[in-house]
Design a protein around this motif. Structure first.
Motif, PDB file in Angstrom:
ATOM      1  N   ASP A   1       0.792  -1.310   0.208  1.00 42.92           N
ATOM      2  CA  ASP A   1       0.001   0.047  -0.033  1.00 42.92           C
ATOM      3  C   ASP A   1       0.990   1.053  -0.004  1.00 42.92           C
ATOM      4  OD1 ASP A   1      -2.152  -1.568   0.082  1.00 42.92           O
ATOM      5  OD2 ASP A   1      -2.604  -1.288   2.211  1.00 42.92           O
TER       6      ASP A   1
ATOM      7  N   VAL B   1      -7.062  -1.045  -2.629  1.00 41.20           N
ATOM      8  CA  VAL B   1      -8.195  -1.957  -2.728  1.00 41.20           C
ATOM      9  C   VAL B   1      -8.679  -2.684  -4.022  1.00 41.20           C
ATOM     10  CG1 VAL B   1      -9.056  -0.792  -0.805  1.00 41.20           C
ATOM     11  CG2 VAL B   1      -9.471   0.241  -2.833  1.00 41.20           C
TER      12      VAL B   1
ATOM     13  N   TYR C   1     -13.621  -9.345  -1.929  1.00 38.88           N
ATOM     14  CA  TYR C   1     -14.403  -9.078  -0.716  1.00 38.88           C
ATOM     15  C   TYR C   1     -15.280 -10.020  -0.230  1.00 38.88           C
ATOM     16  CZ  TYR C   1     -11.327  -4.867  -0.869  1.00 38.88           C
ATOM     17  OH  TYR C   1     -10.232  -3.939  -1.330  1.00 38.88           O
TER      18      TYR C   1
ATOM     19  N   GLN D   1     -10.910  -7.778   3.024  1.00 36.67           N
ATOM     20  CA  GLN D   1     -10.449  -8.155   1.918  1.00 36.67           C
ATOM     21  C   GLN D   1     -10.080  -9.584   1.878  1.00 36.67           C
ATOM     22  OE1 GLN D   1      -7.273  -5.473   0.483  1.00 36.67           O
ATOM     23  NE2 GLN D   1      -6.989  -6.615  -1.493  1.00 36.67           N
TER      24      GLN D   1
ATOM     25  N   TYR E   1      -6.984  -6.442   5.893  1.00 39.74           N
ATOM     26  CA  TYR E   1      -7.716  -5.211   5.657  1.00 39.74           C
ATOM     27  C   TYR E   1      -9.125  -5.255   5.787  1.00 39.74           C
ATOM     28  CZ  TYR E   1      -9.190  -0.742   3.272  1.00 39.74           C
ATOM     29  OH  TYR E   1      -9.602   0.479   3.121  1.00 39.74           O
TER      30      TYR E   1
ATOM     31  N   LEU F   1     -14.446   2.023  -0.746  1.00 39.59           N
ATOM     32  CA  LEU F   1     -13.551   0.943  -0.078  1.00 39.59           C
ATOM     33  C   LEU F   1     -12.153   1.322   0.477  1.00 39.59           C
ATOM     34  CD1 LEU F   1     -13.967  -1.999  -2.746  1.00 39.59           C
ATOM     35  CD2 LEU F   1     -14.584  -2.014  -0.334  1.00 39.59           C
ATOM     36  N   ALA F   2     -11.648   2.417  -0.248  1.00 33.39           N
ATOM     37  CA  ALA F   2     -10.324   2.827   0.343  1.00 33.39           C
ATOM     38  C   ALA F   2     -10.343   4.092   1.566  1.00 33.39           C
ATOM     39  CB  ALA F   2      -9.556   3.470  -0.840  1.00 33.39           C
TER      40      ALA F   2
ATOM     41  N   ASP G   1      -7.559   2.700  -7.166  1.00 32.07           N
ATOM     42  CA  ASP G   1      -8.136   2.474  -5.597  1.00 32.07           C
ATOM     43  C   ASP G   1      -9.101   3.676  -5.029  1.00 32.07           C
ATOM     44  OD1 ASP G   1      -6.691   0.284  -5.408  1.00 32.07           O
ATOM     45  OD2 ASP G   1      -4.860   1.639  -5.487  1.00 32.07           O
TER      46      ASP G   1
END
Length: 705
Positions: A484, A491, A534, A561, A575, A602-603, A673
């Protein structure tokens, strides 16, 4: 240069003295997949609702373009290109660079007796825009077969024999920068810098064959980031062939040294390529006799309720419909059913109503029809039986019947006995799949194909356990998950690492429950492996009155995730995130629908997504969306923010046979992302809206089919 300007001016003068109509002539499509000559545009517009798909190839350049005529004058195009580029001002060439672009053209006026049609357009509207151009163009018909075009272009169209910008107040054009963040609107370039003249002719010999000639103002100078193409001559020539309506094949000679091939295939959302009405004719209305009309009750011994139910169940099964509930009194029959065959709920209602006239006792005058989906009733439509008997086969019957029916919320009428046939509880299917993602997370084209095994088990009418397992037959070397960044977790950009072990993978495994908490309210709870990346819990609540254009919704999710092997684990990435949105849906009328989603992605980024769709009566849907969040352009990467075009074509539009399935694709910028959402199946608004007043009214003409 003076000769070019003189030739263009002479052509425009010639246009003004002849009678014709370019907008009514056959639309010629260029190598850019838009109405045009070969490389240059024209002021032509295709008929409103025309969707064109185009493929074009020449040495060093391949283009795939989708063009849609949004209105009679406005068209939009999305294009993917694979192009060889100079990577330095020498002869070094990078092969196969991937490009994406977006075009707009607006025709300012209809062609008149003496006045040509004028159009203004932008090609490659987003940066860095290697083919970025702006233009003003005029086209005029001479007789029935010849169209003359002349115009002025900027940007890439202003590179050959350019002259000072007639709009000098706009200033100079910024130097092309290959390193500029991709996907931002290039408005700081528009109509700036030198301009150049272009022009040409198109001549339609007959319905099949045509000729095209043009003077192109595009040049391809050797420079870093420029297409590695050499335009030694500005003169291009081509021949077009239309083997059948909706198909154009082209062969062109470019720059005096290159050959290009293209094919364009069109369909119009206002028409139907397959013959309509290929489905079996419905049963006729069984009209009652005068004596039967006087009956006010019925003999339960002669026609027991169980017998009526069995008869209706058998007749609906013939139509591909499933009986879910039936209550019959002396004067009223209330029926609930699910429709898995007809795209239009109005057409399914027409079939159900006819069957009811065959089965219901003569004393029953009022029919109440309640379509349901996922175990929840969507609407309640009350029809007088005598209206069916009176209007069948009469001119204007659909409109007259619509004016007499009542459309309400089915929840107002309370529960009805439901059941699921044992043979319907478990369903499964096995078949091939093919996915092509031209904008995968790493910017490459991702192609996958294999077998898909799907299964579902209906526990109760509103609760379904379902899953999908796939086995790819095109294993690819995919990148390992990347760490990341400091500002945004990966994501979606790790999506390419999922399912690359060559073994069967679990795409989805969910338990979903749907409900009607109250009048105008719908609910959904989904738990499990929600999508390929997910798992978690997704909840949704929708407020949508059956007679309202407005709908309001809220979705709240807890997502974790999954491991990249797409098995059952959640340990690899560590995550999880709480994400959700509040949504507003509005039917603008004339097939236009809008949706605004505001919330957390999502992020963990906050922002909004705006979508607008145009849905035609035949079910063809074309739309666009844009998402902007607090994540900066630099952190998001190429694309700058999420945006795309969505196209959906119903199967019955192509085949003419009744079917609720559709073919769809999304043409978008690279997956990023920022602005990423869960891909949860069964969201409420799409299937709830189908059976509400707006959509029923739009397709009510199918009631009698």
């Amino acid at each position: 240069m003076q000769r070019v300007i003189l030739a263009t001016t002479s052509a425009l003068a010639l246009m003004a003295g002849n009678i014709g109509s370019a907008q009514d002539a056959l639309t010629n499509y260029s190598l850019f997949g838009t109405p045009g000559l070969l490389e240059m545009p024209t002021a032509q517009s295709a008929p409103e609702g025309t969707l064109a798909g185009s493929l074009a190839y020449q040495d060093g350049l391949f283009r795939a373009t989708a063009t849609f005529q949004l209105t009679p004058r406005l068209s939009a195009s999305a294009r993917y290109s694979i192009v060889d580029l100079y990577d330095s001002p020498t002869t070094e060439i990078d092969e196969g660079a991937f490009e994406r672009s977006f075009d707009l053209q607006y025709r300012l006026n209809n062609e008149g007796t003496y006045l040509p049609a004028f159009a203004i357009g932008i090609r490659d509207a987003f940066t860095p825009g290697r083919f970025a151009s702006e233009y003003i163009v005029a086209s005029k018909s001479i007789g029935d077969n010849l169209i003359v075009t002349g115009g002025i272009g900027w940007g890439a169209m202003g590179l050959r024999d350019g002259f000072d910008n007639p709009f000098s107040d706009l200033g100079d054009r910024p130097v092309f920068d290959d390193a500029e963040s991709e996907g931002q609107l290039g408005s700081d370039l528009w109509f700036r810098g030198d301009a150049a003249a272009f022009g040409g002719l198109s001549y339609q010999i007959n319905d099949k064959w045509g000729l095209v000639a043009e003077y192109s103002s595009i040049d391809y100078p050797v420079a870093t980031g420029r297409p590695a193409l050499e335009a030694d001559s500005p003169y291009n020539f081509g021949v077009t062939y239309r083997p059948r309506p909706g198909t154009q094949l082209s062969l062109a000679s470019l720059y005096g040294s290159e050959i290009a091939l293209s094919g364009t295939f069109t369909l119009n959302a206002n028409d139907r390529p397959a013959m309509s009405g290929l489905e079996k004719a419905p049963a006729p209305v069984n009209a009652r006799s005068a004596a039967q009309l006087r009956e006010d009750t019925w003999d339960r011994d002669t026609a027991p309720p169980a017998g009526l139910r069995a008869a209706m169940e058998a007749l609906l099964d013939i139509e591909g419909l499933t009986l879910r509930g039936l209550d019959v009194t002396d004067s009223t029959a209330r029926i609930r059913y699910s429709n898995s065959r007809y795209r239009s709920h109005a057409q399914a209602m027409g079939r159900v109503a006819r069957m009811m006239t065959q089965v219901m006792p003569p004393s029953v005058e009022t029919f109440i029809l309640e379509p349901e989906a996922r175990g929840i009733p969507l609407s309640s439509v009350t029809i007088r039986r005598s209206d069916l008997e009176r209007l069948e086969n009469r001119p204007g019957a659909a409109e007259q019947l619509l004016n007499s029916v009542e459309i309400e919320d089915a929840a107002m009428r309370g529960p009805i006995q439901n059941r699921i046939a044992v043979e319907e509880r478990f369903r499964w299917g096995l078949g091939p799949y093919l996915t092509i993602d031209p904008f995968s997370s790493d910017g490459s084209i991702a192609v996958d194909a294999g077998l898909s095994l799907s299964a579902s088990y209906t526990i109760t009418p509103r609760t379904v356990l379902s899953g999908v397992i796939t086995q790819s037959v095109l294993p690819a070397d995919k990148d390992d998950p990347s760490p990341d960044t400091d500002d945004i977790p990966n994501v979606r950009t790790d999506g390419g690492a999922y399912g690359d072990d060559g073994v069967p993978v679990l795409q989805r495994l969910t338990l979903a429950s749907y409900g009607r908490p109250a009048t105008d309210l719908y609910s959904r709870v989904t738990v499990g492996y929600l999508e390929r990346m997910y798992g978690g819990v997704s909840t949704e609540l929708l407020w949508k009155p059956v007679d309202s254009r407005l709908g309001l919704g809220a979705e709240l999710n807890y997502a974790v995730q999954r491991d990249s092997d797409m098995a059952f684990g959640f340990d690899e990435f560590d995550y999880d995130v709480v994400t959700g949105h509040v949504s507003a849906y509005y039917d603008l009328g004339n097939g236009y629908h809008t949706q605004l989603d505001v919330g957390r992605y999502l992020a963990g980024d906050w922002g909004a997504t705006l979508s607008i769709d145009r849905e035609y009566e035949n079910g063809v849907r074309v739309g666009a969306y844009v998402t902007q969040t607090e994540i900066s352009y630099d952190d998001f990467g190429d694309g700058s923010f999420n945006k795309g075009v969505q196209i959906s074509i119903p199967q019955d539009f192509i085949t003419g046979q009744p079917n609720r399935g559709s073919y769809g694709t999304t043409i978008r910028t690279r997956v990023g992302d920022g602005g990423a959402r869960l891909n949860v199946g069964g969201r409420l608004y799409g299937f709830v809206r189908d059976a509400h007043q707006g959509d029923l009214t739009d397709t009510w003409g199918r009631f009698w089919r």
